[in-house]
Design an enzyme around this catalytic site. Structure first.
Site, short mmCIF file in Angstrom:
data_model
loop_
_atom_site.label_atom_id
_atom_site.label_comp_id
_atom_site.label_asym_id
_atom_site.label_seq_id
_atom_site.Cartn_x
_atom_site.Cartn_y
_atom_site.Cartn_z
N HIS A 124 0.85 -1.19 0.00
CA HIS A 124 0.00 0.00 0.00
C HIS A 124 0.88 1.24 0.00
CE1 HIS A 124 0.94 -0.62 4.25
NE2 HIS A 124 0.42 0.55 4.57
N HIS A 134 1.40 3.83 1.98
CA HIS A 134 1.89 4.54 3.15
C HIS A 134 3.41 4.52 3.09
CE1 HIS A 134 -1.96 4.18 5.82
NE2 HIS A 134 -1.96 5.27 5.07
N ASP A 185 6.00 4.22 4.91
CA ASP A 185 6.90 3.23 5.51
C ASP A 185 6.89 1.90 4.77
OD1 ASP A 185 4.24 3.02 6.47
OD2 ASP A 185 4.87 1.89 8.24
N HIS A 186 6.17 1.85 3.65
CA HIS A 186 6.14 0.63 2.85
C HIS A 186 6.63 0.83 1.42
CE1 HIS A 186 3.93 -1.94 5.80
NE2 HIS A 186 3.63 -0.74 6.27
N HIS A 201 -7.31 -1.90 5.82
CA HIS A 201 -6.44 -0.87 6.37
C HIS A 201 -7.07 0.50 6.08
CE1 HIS A 201 -2.93 0.61 8.28
NE2 HIS A 201 -2.30 1.02 7.18
N ASP A 212 -0.25 -4.02 6.11
CA ASP A 212 -0.88 -3.73 7.39
C ASP A 212 -2.37 -4.08 7.29
OD1 ASP A 212 1.59 -2.51 7.38
OD2 ASP A 212 0.89 -0.58 8.04
N HIS A 239 6.02 -5.81 12.12
CA HIS A 239 5.41 -4.48 12.05
C HIS A 239 5.11 -3.94 13.46
CE1 HIS A 239 2.68 -1.20 10.71
NE2 HIS A 239 3.46 -1.23 9.64
#
Length: 302
Positions: free
Chosen positions: A60, A62, A64-65, A140, A210, A268
């Site tokens: 996805h 976000h 941090d990914h 999510h 997530d 995570h």
């Protein structure tokens, strides 16, 4: 099957932790799963031959990914990569990456393909003669997919002694490996199982990060060999799960138990915690199977 965890912590990177990124080696493939900030540095630290990576799967959008993706793509350019690179991820990933390349007056000397995903139903996004990769729709705050990696059944293995004793010509070996029975010159029918061993078992790995606690994914991941499931919080902070759309270690263990997986890997983690062994302790109250804590740089020979 081998899993190298490059980063497994949530939110912002720290000097001693990295956001989500993994390398999965399965049936001759080397897949990169998510690319949080610092991914290419971690690849170098682990001495991974990342030129072998041809397929990158982003869960996805976000940061941090995927914030490490543009850096890796640019490094490939500087290293004069020639082989194609395929990126799978939510709709918008192509626009984000190409905008950065265009405004920096950069280009790739290799073919860069984007496979943008929009479906909220599971779909096969990659398949060849060895492996299939399908999406696992997750719950999510934004559109998110996990990924299920499965090796395909291999050929059966010859019982060489039995085959030679029966004086079966080598020209039939290929059909025997494919599972066919063989008729001898005297008319005797030899059953395939009498002259072959079973093929290697199917390998399977489910990546789920997530996500909010969601039992709807259980049928898809039923019986997988290894499940990586996010466990952002301990039970003492479970009140944060609904707002953030994340899970606790116990909730991850509940999914593993319902899905009857062989091994559960937790990851995570919120960076608020200094001791990640507590995640394993809490999860074991629910799921008694093999539970492992991921950690940056950890390698699992599965």
């Amino acid at each position: 099957m081998k899993l190298t965890v490059l980063g497994c912590y949530a939110a912002t990177p720290r000097t001693m932790t990295n956001p989500t990124s993994q390398v999965l080696e399965i049936n001759g493939h080397m897949f990169l799963i998510d690319a949080g900030e610092g991914t290419q540095v971690q690849l170098r630290k682990k001495k991974i031959k990342f030129q072998r990576i041809q397929h990158i799967f982003i869960s996805h959008l976000h940061g941090d990914h995927f914030y490490g993706l543009i850096g890796l793509i640019s490094t490939y350019m500087l290293l004069n990569r020639q082989t194609d690179l395929h990126v799978y991820g939510p709709k918008g990933i192509k626009e984000i990456i190409l905008l950065q390349l265009r405004l920096s007056n950069s280009y790739t000397g290799y073919n860069l393909y984007f496979h943008e995903l929009e479906s909220k139903e599971s779909e096969i996004v990659f398949e060849d003669e060895k492996v299939t990769v399908s999406t696992i729709p997750l719950d999510h705050r934004i559109y998110t997919n996990g990924y299920l990696f499965k090796s395909k059944p291999g050929l059966r293995k010859l019982k060489i002694g039995a085959v030679e004793d029966l004086k079966i010509d080598r020209c039939y070996y290929s059909k025997i490996k494919q599972g066919f029975d063989i008729e001898l010159e005297n008319g005797t029918l030899v059953k395939n199982k009498e002259i072959t061993y079973d093929p290697d078992p199917i390998e399977s790995y489910a990546f789920c990060s997530d996500t909010y606690y969601d039992e709807s994914i259980v049928p898809q991941i039923k019986g997988v060999k290894v499940l990586y499931h996010e466990s952002t919080f301990l039970e003492s902070e479970s009140h944060y799960t609904e707002k953030t759309k994340h899970c606790t270690a116990k909730q991850a263990a509940s999914i593993a138990k319902l899905a009857e997986v062989q091994t559960l890997i937790l990851g995570h983690y919120s960076t608020r915690y200094s001791d990640i062994t507590r995640f394993k302790t809490e999860a074991e109250e629910i799921f008694k199977g093999t539970i492992l804590n991921a950690d940056d740089g950890k390698v699992f020979e599965l």
